[in-house]
Design an enzyme around this catalytic site. Structure first.
Site, PDB file in Angstrom:
ATOM      1  N   HIS A 239       5.118   8.839   2.186  1.00 42.81           N
ATOM      2  CA  HIS A 239       4.844   8.577   3.606  1.00 42.81           C
ATOM      3  C   HIS A 239       5.876   7.664   4.263  1.00 42.81           C
ATOM      4  O   HIS A 239       5.820   7.442   5.481  1.00 42.81           O
ATOM      5  CB  HIS A 239       3.420   8.047   3.799  1.00 42.81           C
ATOM      6  CG  HIS A 239       3.177   6.627   3.381  1.00 42.81           C
ATOM      7  ND1 HIS A 239       3.031   5.607   4.285  1.00 42.81           N
ATOM      8  CD2 HIS A 239       3.033   6.066   2.162  1.00 42.81           C
ATOM      9  CE1 HIS A 239       2.797   4.472   3.635  1.00 42.81           C
ATOM     10  NE2 HIS A 239       2.789   4.726   2.340  1.00 42.81           N
TER      11      HIS A 239
ATOM     12  N   THR B 219      -6.280  14.889 -11.911  1.00 48.86           N
ATOM     13  CA  THR B 219      -5.740  16.087 -11.256  1.00 48.86           C
ATOM     14  C   THR B 219      -4.758  15.677 -10.169  1.00 48.86           C
ATOM     15  O   THR B 219      -5.050  14.795  -9.352  1.00 48.86           O
ATOM     16  CB  THR B 219      -6.896  16.914 -10.656  1.00 48.86           C
ATOM     17  OG1 THR B 219      -7.784  17.258 -11.721  1.00 48.86           O
ATOM     18  CG2 THR B 219      -6.383  18.167  -9.975  1.00 48.86           C
TER      19      THR B 219
ATOM     20  N   CYS C 129       1.338  -4.140   5.147  1.00 50.26           N
ATOM     21  CA  CYS C 129       1.083  -2.963   4.318  1.00 50.26           C
ATOM     22  C   CYS C 129      -0.391  -2.842   4.013  1.00 50.26           C
ATOM     23  O   CYS C 129      -0.921  -1.756   3.841  1.00 50.26           O
ATOM     24  CB  CYS C 129       1.862  -3.039   3.023  1.00 50.26           C
ATOM     25  SG  CYS C 129       3.554  -2.522   3.261  1.00 50.26           S
TER      26      CYS C 129
HETATM   27  N1  PLP Z   1       6.960  -1.131  -2.116  1.00 48.02           N
HETATM   28  C1  PLP Z   1       7.485  -1.374  -0.912  1.00 48.02           C
HETATM   29  C2  PLP Z   1       8.834  -2.008  -0.807  1.00 48.02           C
HETATM   30  C3  PLP Z   1       6.770  -1.028   0.235  1.00 48.02           C
HETATM   31  O1  PLP Z   1       7.309  -1.253   1.443  1.00 48.02           O
HETATM   32  C4  PLP Z   1       5.487  -0.445   0.106  1.00 48.02           C
HETATM   33  C5  PLP Z   1       4.679  -0.150   1.306  1.00 48.02           C
HETATM   34  O2  PLP Z   1       5.013  -0.542   2.382  1.00 48.02           O
HETATM   35  C6  PLP Z   1       5.000  -0.187  -1.179  1.00 48.02           C
HETATM   36  C7  PLP Z   1       5.758  -0.551  -2.260  1.00 48.02           C
HETATM   37  C8  PLP Z   1       3.680   0.478  -1.379  1.00 48.02           C
HETATM   38  O3  PLP Z   1       3.784   1.863  -1.132  1.00 48.02           O
HETATM   39  P1  PLP Z   1       2.497   2.745  -0.807  1.00 48.02           P
HETATM   40  O4  PLP Z   1       2.125   2.454   0.600  1.00 48.02           O
HETATM   41  O5  PLP Z   1       2.942   4.156  -1.007  1.00 48.02           O
HETATM   42  O6  PLP Z   1       1.449   2.350  -1.787  1.00 48.02           O
END
Ligand code: PLP
Length: 376
Positions: free
Chosen positions: A193, A229, A314
Site C-alpha cells: 500500500h 492461507t 502509522c
Molecule cells: N516500516 C516503515 C518504514 C513504514 O513506514 C511502515 C508504515 O508506515 C511500516 C514499516 C509498516 O508497514 P505496514 O503499514 O504495511 O504494516
C-alpha cells in the site's frame, strides 16, 4: 464549489493504482485456495507464484525467496524475531522494528543516529564487534523524515563481523530504485500500500540460504515460514503495482523539485527542515511551523482540505512525540511543531501552491499579524 482535497500523506498510504485494483478484483472472482491440489487451487497458486517473481523483480532479488505477509509490520516482525539472533537497530527505526527487537530473546542494542538522522557507523562497528553473529536491522529510508541510511556501509561492517542485515525498505518502492542484491542485504521488507497496491499485502524477501523460523505457525504455506492461507486478491494487486513501477520507470525528479519549493517557501518564515543535509527521499519533508503545534497544524490543514500528518501517523490517531526526532536530538519544543508532508508520483504544482498558501495563512493567524520573512 469547494476546491478538491489535496493528499500529501503518501508515506502513510497511497492511492491504489487502476491496474492494481483491476488485478485485485479479477482475483476476487477466482475460486480456489492456493494450497488445494485441484485445478481451482492451481489457478490461485499460479497467481501467487507469478506475483512472487514480480515482487522479486521489483526489488532486484535474483536469488531471494519472497515470503508473503499481511504487510510491512508483519514482515519486520518475522525478520527480527525469526532470525533468532542478537538484534542491532538504529534509534530511528519504525516501531514495527523497534517493538519486536525489544522482545527478541537474544536482546537488542540500539545504535544512535546523528542530527540528520543517519546511523552512527562508528558506533555500529563497535556494537558489531561486541555482538558477533547478530542481525542488524536498518531502514532504507525513514518514514517521518525521508532520510536514507548508508546501507552499503552498514552491510560491509556487518559482513566483517559475521552478522546478517535486514532492511526495512517499506518507504523505498515508488520513491527510490530498490536493488536488494546490489545493497547486499540478507532480508528486505516491502509493503504494497506504500506504492499503489492494496493494504494488507506485504513481503519479506529473504536470501535463499538464510535460516528463518516462522512466527506464525499452523500451516505449510510460504515454505513453512508464514502459516495461513495467502491473501490472493491482495497479492495479485501487490504484483500488479510492482509491475507498473517496473514498466513505468517514473522519475521523481519533478516531485523532488516540488518538495524543495515548498520547503524553501516555509524556511523563509523560519521553518526547520529535519534531515535537510542528508540524502533523503525526494517526496518527503518533515518541517516545523514556528510556534504552532503539530496537532493544530494537522487539524487546520485538514479543514483547508489538505491531508498531511504529525510524525509517523502509522497507527491510527497516534499523536505523540516522535522518537525519530528525539533520536536526532531535536529539542522537544521544536519537534512539537513538526509535521510530515509526503508527496506522491501524481502530486501537481497546484497542490503545492495550495499547501504553501495554507501554510502561510496559518502561520500568520497563529503568529498574529502579517508574516515576517526572515532576512536571507
Ligand atoms: N516500516 C516503515 C518504514 C513504514 O513506514 C511502515 C508504515 O508506515 C511500516 C514499516 C509498516 O508497514 P505496514 O503499514 O504495511 O504494516
Amino acid at each position: 464549489m469547494a476546491a478538491p482535497r489535496v493528499y500529501l500523506d503518501y508515506n502513510a498510504t497511497t492511492p491504489v493504482l487502476a491496474v492494481a485494483k483491476a488485478a485485485t478484483n479479477d482475483a476476487l472472482d477466482l475460486l480456489g485456495n492456493p494450497s488445494s491440489v485441484h485445478r481451482f487451487g492451481a489457478g490461485a497458486r499460479q497467481i501467487v507464484d507469478q506475483a512472487r517473481d514480480k515482487i522479486a523483480a521489483l526489488v532486484g532479488a535474483k536469488t531471494g525467496t519472497v515470503i508473503f505477509t499481511s504487510g510491512g509490520t508483519e514482515a519486520n516482525n518475522l525478520a527480527i524475531l525469526g532470525a533468532d539472533r542478537p538484534v542491532i537497530v538504529s534509534a530511528a527505526e519504525h516501531d514495527s522494528v523497534l517493538a519486536p527487537s525489544r522482545i527478541a530473546i537474544n536482546g537488542v542494542t540500539i545504535v544512535p543516529v546523528d542530527a540528520d538522522g543517519v546511523v552512527d557507523l562508528a558506533a555500529l562497528g563497535k556494537v558489531l564487534a561486541a555482538r558477533p553473529g547478530a542481525l542488524v536491522s536498518l531502514m532504507l529510508a525513514n518514514n517521518e523524515t525521508g532520510v536514507c541510511q548508508p546501507i552499503h556501509e552498514a552491510v560491509a561492517l556487518a559482513r566483517a563481523a559475521g552478522a546478517l542485515v535486514h532492511c526495512d525498505a517499506v518507504q523505498g518502492p515508488g520513491k527510490l530504485p530498490v536493488d536488494m542484491d546490489a545493497l547486499g542485504v540478507d532480508m528486505l521488507t516491502i509493503s504494497a500500500h506504500k506504492f499503489g497496491g492494496p493494504m494488507g499485502a506485504g513481503a519479506l524477501v529473504v536470501r535463499k540460504d538464510i535460516e528463518l523460523n516462522a512466527r506464525q505457525v499452523g500451516g505449510g504455506q510460504e515454505g513453512y515460514r508464514r502459516a495461513g492461507t495467502q491473501n490472493v486478491p491482495g497479492i495479485a494487486g501487490f504484483a500488479a503495482a510492482a509491475q507498473w513501477w517496473i514498466e513505468s520507470a517514473i522519475d521523481l525528479t519533478a516531485v523532488g523539485q516540488l518538495r524543495d519549493r515548498l520547503e524553501r517557501a516555509c524556511q523563509e518564515f523560519g521553518a526547520t527542515v529535519f534531515g535537510a543535509d542528508a540524502a533523503r527521499l525526494p517526496n518527503t519533508s518533515c518541517l516545523t511551523m514556528p510556534g504552532v503545534s503539530s496537532e493544530t497544524q494537522v487539524m487546520a490543514f485538514d479543514l483547508d482540505g489538505i491531508a498531511l500528518s504529525a510524525g509517523a501517523a502509522c497507527s491510527s490517531g497516534k499523536v505523540g512525540p516522535s522518537h525519530v526526532l528525539a533520536a536526532m536530538g531535536a529539542p522537544p519544543d521544536i519537534a512539537a511543531s513538526a509535521v510530515r508532508v509526503s508527496l506522491g508520483w501524481d502530486t501537481r504544482e497546484d497542490d503545492i501552491d495550495r499547501f504553501i498558501g495554507a501554510w502561510t495563512a496559518l502561520y500568520r493567524r497563529k503568529n498574529s499579524g502579517p508574516a515576517t520573512r526572515l532576512a536571507s
